[in-house]
Design a protein around this motif. Structure first.
Motif, PDB file in Angstrom:
ATOM      1  N   LEU A 182      26.063  68.263  65.308  1.00 36.30           N
ATOM      2  CA  LEU A 182      26.169  66.820  65.486  1.00 36.30           C
ATOM      3  C   LEU A 182      26.906  66.180  64.308  1.00 36.30           C
ATOM      4  N   MET A 183      26.653  66.682  63.092  1.00 39.77           N
ATOM      5  CA  MET A 183      27.370  66.168  61.923  1.00 39.77           C
ATOM      6  C   MET A 183      28.858  66.488  62.026  1.00 39.77           C
ATOM      7  N   SER A 184      29.188  67.682  62.465  1.00 35.41           N
ATOM      8  CA  SER A 184      30.595  68.050  62.646  1.00 35.41           C
ATOM      9  C   SER A 184      31.263  67.139  63.672  1.00 35.41           C
ATOM     10  N   LEU A 185      30.530  66.803  64.728  1.00 38.65           N
ATOM     11  CA  LEU A 185      31.065  65.907  65.754  1.00 38.65           C
ATOM     12  C   LEU A 185      31.301  64.517  65.187  1.00 38.65           C
ATOM     13  N   LEU A 186      30.395  64.018  64.378  1.00 38.22           N
ATOM     14  CA  LEU A 186      30.545  62.691  63.774  1.00 38.22           C
ATOM     15  C   LEU A 186      31.794  62.642  62.893  1.00 38.22           C
ATOM     16  N   ILE A 187      31.960  63.625  62.036  1.00 31.22           N
ATOM     17  CA  ILE A 187      33.124  63.670  61.147  1.00 31.22           C
ATOM     18  C   ILE A 187      34.410  63.793  61.947  1.00 31.22           C
ATOM     19  N   HIS A 188      34.355  64.594  63.010  1.00 33.08           N
ATOM     20  CA  HIS A 188      35.523  64.771  63.884  1.00 33.08           C
ATOM     21  C   HIS A 188      35.892  63.464  64.571  1.00 33.08           C
ATOM     22  N   MET A 189      34.947  62.797  65.197  1.00 36.19           N
ATOM     23  CA  MET A 189      35.237  61.579  65.945  1.00 36.19           C
ATOM     24  C   MET A 189      35.853  60.502  65.057  1.00 36.19           C
ATOM     25  N   LEU A 190      35.377  60.412  63.812  1.00 42.90           N
ATOM     26  CA  LEU A 190      35.861  59.382  62.900  1.00 42.90           C
ATOM     27  C   LEU A 190      37.170  59.771  62.209  1.00 42.90           C
ATOM     28  N   GLY A 191      37.574  61.027  62.346  1.00 41.50           N
ATOM     29  CA  GLY A 191      38.801  61.484  61.681  1.00 41.50           C
ATOM     30  C   GLY A 191      38.635  61.642  60.183  1.00 41.50           C
ATOM     31  N   LEU A 192      37.417  61.861  59.712  1.00 40.12           N
ATOM     32  CA  LEU A 192      37.170  61.942  58.278  1.00 40.12           C
ATOM     33  C   LEU A 192      37.695  63.223  57.647  1.00 40.12           C
ATOM     34  N   ASN A 193      38.017  64.221  58.476  1.00 44.62           N
ATOM     35  CA  ASN A 193      38.582  65.460  57.938  1.00 44.62           C
ATOM     36  C   ASN A 193      40.107  65.442  57.921  1.00 44.62           C
TER      37      ASN A 193
END
Length: 297
Positions: free
Chosen positions: A80-91
């Motif tokens: 879920l944390m990976s999904l959050l970072i992905h959706m926001l484009g934080l990576n």
């Protein structure tokens, strides 16, 4: 019966909240995505389970809650944390791009208006490619309308009332006449059905861990999938910032404005101009897209 799980991450000071929320407000009927203030609620099928994702943006942090119609959530905390970072484009390493081109004669003008610009992501790459195929050679408004009818016809409602977009299993089993009733051409319907079936049969890898170059090669081998569709899928589904969107009409139109040209650059000329900015070509294209909402260029 529902099960919930939530995670929180910090946001950089330059995060552009409005960009993220606007990306999820394209369908004004809010069938499958609803924005209320700084809160996005989005329906998704995750591992076959109807889920509602609630993503709240605050000044310096973001919180994602998963509400699943199941005894246990289909994602663990790490996923879920990976999904959050992905959706926001934080990576997305936009800091390196902006540092490298802050003095460039054209890019610096874009950065003056859109510093901190990131690419909001679809929840899954499959969602991105269905968007891309739907949107081929038609307006955003038309694509949104067709996609909405597809969700109404083949999607599933979450217990909260929000609708979940259909997954590969559903779209692989959807007949062409149903696609056509939603507004798809025969060609687009066949292409989406084919991509979905390849995923069901494990003949195509669209997982976030997949190599973007391998994904590009595999997608281009599918009839009905061209370079623009691939670049858009990689950009919106994988956060891959080096696809070339030289065939995009808005990119070419806004490049004409940026360069103060008498005529709109050709696809070949646009491709050559974007090539100078590899590995950031798609990010530059996104900055050109953003010009449409700005004045003074």
């Amino acid at each position: 019966m529902t099960a919930t799980r939530s995670v929180t991450t910090s946001l950089p000071s330059t995060f552009r909240h409005r960009d993220f929320l606007a990306f999820h407000q394209r369908d004004k009927t809010e069938l499958a995505e609803k924005v209320d203030g700084n809160l996005l609620r989005k329906g998704m099928l995750i591992n076959g389970v109807t889920c509602c994702l609630s993503l709240e943006l605050n000044d310096d942090y973001a919180r994602l809650e998963l509400d699943a119609d199941a005894e246990t959530p289909p994602l663990d905390n790490a996923s879920l944390m990976s999904l959050l970072i992905h959706m926001l484009g934080l990576n997305q390493d936009i800091e390196t791009f902006e540092s490298q081109y802050h003095s460039h004669p054209e890019i610096s003008r874009l950065l003056a208006h859109h510093s901190g610009l990131r690419i909001p992501q679809t929840v899954t790459p499959f969602e991105a490619i269905t968007w891309a195929i739907t949107g081929q050679l038609i307006s955003v408004e038309a694509a949104v309308s067709i996609r909405r009818r597809l969700i109404e016809t083949t999607g599933k409602p979450h217990s909260s009332g929000i609708w979940c977009s259909p997954d590969p299993n559903t779209l692989a089993a959807t007949d062409i006449d149903t696609y056509r009733s939603c507004g798809y051409s025969n060609s687009k319907a066949t292409t989406i059905q084919r991509v979905a079936q390849m995923l069901v049969d494990n003949e195509l890898d669209l997982s976030l861990s997949a190599n973007p170059l391998a994904v590009s090669r595999d997608l281009l081998s599918i009839k009905g999938v061209g370079p623009w569709t691939v670049s858009y899928t990689l950009l919106r589904g994988f956060g891959y910032l080096d696809g070339s969107l030289h065939g995009d009409v808005a990119v070419r139109r806004n490049l004409q404005q940026l360069l103060d040209c008498d005529e709109k650059p050709s696809e070949k000329e646009t491709q050559a101009w974007l090539n100078d900015f590899s590995p950031w070509r798609a990010l530059v294209a996104a900055h050109l897209w953003a010009m449409q909402s700005e004045q003074g260029y």
